[in-house]
Enzyme design. Structure first.
Site, PDB file in Angstrom:
ATOM      1  CB  SER A 105      28.069  10.716 -42.264  1.00  0.00           C
ATOM      2  OG  SER A 105      26.831  10.489 -43.204  1.00  0.00           O
ATOM      3  CG  ASP A 106      29.196   7.851 -37.094  1.00  0.00           C
ATOM      4  OD1 ASP A 106      30.831   7.086 -37.720  1.00  0.00           O
ATOM      5  OD2 ASP A 106      29.154   7.724 -36.441  1.00  0.00           O
TER       6      ASP A 106
END
Length: 190
Positions: A68-69
């Site tokens: 995730s970012d």
């Protein structure tokens, strides 16, 4: 049930996955997180989520890997973590009294399947922030390691006038999208 790995060192992402009852291991990804020349923010967060998941999946080929970012974006500029007090003040000044976007991408790699990436966009409107408040907020220590120099789940919540989108996405992991990806891979959070 297959082993699930979170490819992130973020304590907030860990807490969010725990919040929805998932059992997982944490292996932070070691990748270059630089924005490429001309890269749009939406493409950047999707690439980062995917590259984090891919880096860990290469080490753990039999596991499901979640990357995730999150990026805070104002005027088409990505606001990363502040380098110092002056940088935090600059970022908070850019966000003060206006709306910005928070983009959160989630990538899931399942052995033998095509990787999936979903990007969620939230809109956050800040009230005006005074210089005194910016200084006090910096002294709290909270903005030092946060994208955009604020944490919606902490003291930074007092600046949020309006949120349209995903609260958990602004924190760093959009749970609706994450749960949907995991359910498609056979992992239920309920």
């Amino acid at each position: 049930m297959p082993r699930l790995i979170l490819a992130s060192q973020s304590p907030r992402r860990r807490e969010l996955l725990e919040q929805i009852g998932l059992t997982f291991d944490v292996i932070p990804a070691d990748i270059n997180e630089s924005v490429q020349a001309g890269e749009l923010a939406v493409d950047f967060v999707a690439r980062m989520a995917r590259e984090k998941a891919e880096a860990v999946a290469r080490q753990q080929p039999d596991a499901l890997v979640l990357g995730s970012d999150t990026a805070v974006v104002v005027d088409e500029h990505i606001l990363g973590k502040p380098a110092d007090k002056a940088d935090a003040r600059r970022m908070l000044g850019l966000l003060s009294g206006r709306e910005h976007a928070v983009l959160s991408a989630v990538a899931l790699i399942v052995p033998g399947q095509a990787e999936r990436v979903i990007t969620q966009v939230s809109r956050v409107r800040f009230r005006s922030i005074s210089e005194t408040e910016m200084h006090a907020y910096w002294r709290s220590g909270e903005p030092k390691d946060k994208a955009g120099a604020y944490a919606i789940q902490g003291l930074g919540a007092v600046f949020v006038e309006h949120l349209s989108g995903s609260y958990s996405g602004v924190m760093g992991l959009p749970l609706f999208e994450t749960a949907r990806l995991l359910e498609e891979a056979g992992i239920s959070s309920l």
